[in-house]
Design an enzyme around this catalytic site. Structure first.
Site, PDB file in Angstrom:
ATOM      1  N   ASP A   1      21.399 -56.368 110.341  1.00 29.42           N
ATOM      2  CA  ASP A   1      21.804 -55.666 109.124  1.00 29.42           C
ATOM      3  C   ASP A   1      21.850 -56.620 107.938  1.00 29.42           C
ATOM      4  O   ASP A   1      22.605 -56.410 106.993  1.00 29.42           O
ATOM      5  CB  ASP A   1      23.178 -55.017 109.340  1.00 29.42           C
ATOM      6  CG  ASP A   1      23.496 -53.977 108.262  1.00 29.42           C
ATOM      7  OD1 ASP A   1      24.679 -53.654 108.092  1.00 29.42           O
ATOM      8  OD2 ASP A   1      22.548 -53.513 107.590  1.00 29.42           O
TER       9      ASP A   1
ATOM     10  N   ASP B   1      19.525 -51.742 111.350  1.00 26.94           N
ATOM     11  CA  ASP B   1      19.931 -50.794 110.311  1.00 26.94           C
ATOM     12  C   ASP B   1      18.857 -50.735 109.225  1.00 26.94           C
ATOM     13  O   ASP B   1      18.057 -51.655 109.064  1.00 26.94           O
ATOM     14  CB  ASP B   1      21.265 -51.238 109.691  1.00 26.94           C
ATOM     15  CG  ASP B   1      21.861 -50.167 108.772  1.00 26.94           C
ATOM     16  OD1 ASP B   1      22.617 -50.519 107.866  1.00 26.94           O
ATOM     17  OD2 ASP B   1      21.525 -48.972 108.950  1.00 26.94           O
ATOM     18  N   ASN B   2      18.821 -49.654 108.474  1.00 28.01           N
ATOM     19  CA  ASN B   2      18.030 -49.521 107.240  1.00 28.01           C
ATOM     20  C   ASN B   2      16.529 -49.587 107.404  1.00 28.01           C
ATOM     21  O   ASN B   2      15.830 -50.074 106.511  1.00 28.01           O
ATOM     22  CB  ASN B   2      18.436 -50.621 106.239  1.00 28.01           C
ATOM     23  CG  ASN B   2      19.910 -50.703 106.033  1.00 28.01           C
ATOM     24  OD1 ASN B   2      20.532 -51.699 106.378  1.00 28.01           O
ATOM     25  ND2 ASN B   2      20.491 -49.644 105.489  1.00 28.01           N
TER      26      ASN B   2
ATOM     27  N   GLU C   1      24.184 -44.872 104.158  1.00 31.61           N
ATOM     28  CA  GLU C   1      25.641 -44.700 104.172  1.00 31.61           C
ATOM     29  C   GLU C   1      26.153 -44.036 102.888  1.00 31.61           C
ATOM     30  O   GLU C   1      25.741 -44.367 101.796  1.00 31.61           O
ATOM     31  CB  GLU C   1      26.343 -46.062 104.366  1.00 31.61           C
ATOM     32  CG  GLU C   1      25.872 -47.176 103.472  1.00 31.61           C
ATOM     33  CD  GLU C   1      24.747 -47.993 104.093  1.00 31.61           C
ATOM     34  OE1 GLU C   1      24.021 -47.464 104.955  1.00 31.61           O
ATOM     35  OE2 GLU C   1      24.567 -49.145 103.698  1.00 31.61           O
TER      36      GLU C   1
ATOM     37  N   LYS D   1      16.418 -57.524 104.722  1.00 29.22           N
ATOM     38  CA  LYS D   1      15.453 -56.773 105.552  1.00 29.22           C
ATOM     39  C   LYS D   1      14.183 -57.566 105.842  1.00 29.22           C
ATOM     40  O   LYS D   1      13.557 -57.364 106.864  1.00 29.22           O
ATOM     41  CB  LYS D   1      15.123 -55.428 104.893  1.00 29.22           C
ATOM     42  CG  LYS D   1      16.378 -54.637 104.489  1.00 29.22           C
ATOM     43  CD  LYS D   1      17.451 -54.588 105.574  1.00 29.22           C
ATOM     44  CE  LYS D   1      18.813 -54.212 105.022  1.00 29.22           C
ATOM     45  NZ  LYS D   1      19.894 -54.430 106.030  1.00 29.22           N
TER      46      LYS D   1
HETATM   47  C1  LIG Z   1      16.396 -49.996  97.199  1.00 32.60           C
HETATM   48  C2  LIG Z   1      17.715 -50.086  97.952  1.00 32.60           C
HETATM   49  C3  LIG Z   1      18.548 -51.202  97.786  1.00 32.60           C
HETATM   50  C4  LIG Z   1      19.751 -51.275  98.466  1.00 32.60           C
HETATM   51  C5  LIG Z   1      20.121 -50.227  99.315  1.00 32.60           C
HETATM   52  C6  LIG Z   1      21.411 -50.269 100.037  1.00 32.60           C
HETATM   53  C7  LIG Z   1      21.520 -51.105 101.268  1.00 32.60           C
HETATM   54  C8  LIG Z   1      22.061 -50.478 102.399  1.00 32.60           C
HETATM   55  C9  LIG Z   1      22.273 -51.240 103.552  1.00 32.60           C
HETATM   56  O1  LIG Z   1      22.804 -50.644 104.672  1.00 32.60           O
HETATM   57  C10 LIG Z   1      21.978 -52.596 103.591  1.00 32.60           C
HETATM   58  O2  LIG Z   1      22.222 -53.271 104.768  1.00 32.60           O
HETATM   59  C11 LIG Z   1      21.450 -53.214 102.448  1.00 32.60           C
HETATM   60  C12 LIG Z   1      21.140 -54.667 102.414  1.00 32.60           C
HETATM   61  O3  LIG Z   1      20.430 -55.126 101.517  1.00 32.60           O
HETATM   62  N1  LIG Z   1      21.729 -55.434 103.331  1.00 32.60           N
HETATM   63  C13 LIG Z   1      21.572 -56.877 103.271  1.00 32.60           C
HETATM   64  C14 LIG Z   1      22.835 -57.516 103.794  1.00 32.60           C
HETATM   65  C15 LIG Z   1      23.287 -58.646 103.279  1.00 32.60           C
HETATM   66  C16 LIG Z   1      24.534 -59.269 103.806  1.00 32.60           C
HETATM   67  O4  LIG Z   1      24.215 -60.195 104.862  1.00 32.60           O
HETATM   68  C17 LIG Z   1      24.231 -61.528 104.370  1.00 32.60           C
HETATM   69  N2  LIG Z   1      22.938 -62.122 104.736  1.00 32.60           N
HETATM   70  C18 LIG Z   1      21.741 -61.731 104.314  1.00 32.60           C
HETATM   71  N3  LIG Z   1      20.765 -62.459 104.891  1.00 32.60           N
HETATM   72  C19 LIG Z   1      21.387 -63.341 105.709  1.00 32.60           C
HETATM   73  C20 LIG Z   1      20.926 -64.358 106.583  1.00 32.60           C
HETATM   74  N4  LIG Z   1      19.615 -64.609 106.722  1.00 32.60           N
HETATM   75  N5  LIG Z   1      21.835 -65.068 107.286  1.00 32.60           N
HETATM   76  C21 LIG Z   1      23.135 -64.798 107.152  1.00 32.60           C
HETATM   77  N6  LIG Z   1      23.654 -63.843 106.352  1.00 32.60           N
HETATM   78  C22 LIG Z   1      22.774 -63.132 105.626  1.00 32.60           C
HETATM   79  C23 LIG Z   1      24.459 -61.431 102.872  1.00 32.60           C
HETATM   80  O5  LIG Z   1      25.222 -62.527 102.409  1.00 32.60           O
HETATM   81  C24 LIG Z   1      25.209 -60.130 102.760  1.00 32.60           C
HETATM   82  O6  LIG Z   1      26.583 -60.265 103.071  1.00 32.60           O
HETATM   83  C25 LIG Z   1      21.218 -52.465 101.285  1.00 32.60           C
HETATM   84  C26 LIG Z   1      19.285 -49.137  99.485  1.00 32.60           C
HETATM   85  C27 LIG Z   1      18.096 -49.046  98.791  1.00 32.60           C
HETATM   86 MG   LIG Z   2      22.704 -51.929 106.347  1.00 30.33          MG
END
Ligand SMILES: Cc1ccc(Cc2cc(O)c(O)c(C(=O)NC/C=C/[C@H]3O[C@@H](n4cnc5c(N)ncnc54)[C@H](O)[C@@H]3O)c2)cc1
Ligand SMILES: [Mg+2]
Length: 214
Positions: free
Chosen positions: A141, A169-170, A199, A144
């Site tokens: 999660d 997820d997603n 969500e 992506k």
């Molecule tokens: C167009 C659009 C944009 C956004 C959404 C909405 C939407 C809905 C969702 O359920 C989503 O999961 C997301 C989403 O982008 N999730 C990314 C989550 C990141 C968290 O994890 C952390 N992280 C990210 N890469 C790493 C990594 N390598 N190693 C360690 N931690 C990492 C970050 O520090 C953040 O704490 C977005 C829907 C549509």
């Molecule tokens: Mg998610």
């Protein structure tokens, strides 16, 4: 001074949830995100699917990539049998600090190890640092575009075993098209899509469950 969204989510938990009660922490976050401000927790609809997969697998070792505020860490850990462990990876220190407090408030901190750092750096260290031979269940999660490289890394590091379940997820929104292409055309995985919604919205999204065949 301006608070961050994770800080506001923690406040909502401290205000509305019962300390030591993981279900009340989950409900408090879902209520806040439905009525006050949206946040990227897996949420209640996809969360119920996550619950059912975790209950079916009943994993002893779990890896979560992307802790964020700890909502799914609480969902997963509350279902784990005694002695089982969730390792959750978060590279943003400010977010990790909030997640730690939410996980502790839920009272399931003994089942959860939150590791600060990036998945790419930490996955190769899982065996030596945490004595993990392989994971029974993995929840993806995080960013992506990291789903494919990190899945490959998990394979290369020998952290998957016959029957390991990956749940992503997603896969529709924001979307992980490369991941779907990789995992669905790979005969080392058996995959199934669980349709749901982004969500707290009516936007189409879903979870992809893949079983590693060894
Ligand atoms: C167009 C659009 C944009 C956004 C959404 C909405 C939407 C809905 C969702 O359920 C989503 O999961 C997301 C989403 O982008 N999730 C990314 C989550 C990141 C968290 O994890 C952390 N992280 C990210 N890469 C790493 C990594 N390598 N190693 C360690 N931690 C990492 C970050 O520090 C953040 O704490 C977005 C829907 C549509
Ligand atoms: Mg998610």
């Amino acid at each position: 001074t301006q608070t961050t969204r994770p800080q506001r989510i923690l406040k909502a938990v401290q205000k509305n949830a019962t300390k030591g009660d993981p279900d009340s922490v989950i409900s408090a976050i879902d209520h806040y995100c439905k009525h006050s401000e949206w946040a990227m927790n897996v949420g209640d609809e996809k969360g119920s699917i996550l619950d059912s997969v975790v209950s079916e697998v009943n994993p002893s070792t779990v890896l979560e990539l992307g802790t964020y505020c700890g909502y799914s860490a609480v969902r997963i850990a509350r279902l784990l049998s005694p002695g089982s462990k969730l390792i959750t990876v978060e590279f943003n220190p400010a977010i990790a600090a909030i997640a730690k407090q939410i996980i502790a408030y839920a009272g399931i901190q003994d089942k959860v190890t939150l590791v600060e750092g990036s998945s790419g750096d930490l996955i190769p260290k899982m065996k030596e640092c945490f004595g993990i031979t392989s994971f029974d269940f993995i929840f993806l999660d995080h960013w992506k575009d990291r789903y494919v490289p990190d899945t490959k890394l998990l394979e290369e590091c020998g952290l998957l075993r016959k029957g390991t379940v990956l749940l992503a997820d997603n896969v529709i929104c924001p979307g992980a098209p490369e991941y779907l292409k990789y995992i669905r055309n790979n005969r080392r995985y058996e995959s199934r899509y669980y349709p749901a919604h982004l969500e707290y919205t009516k936007v189409e999204d879903g979870l992809e469950k893949s079983i590693f065949l060894g």
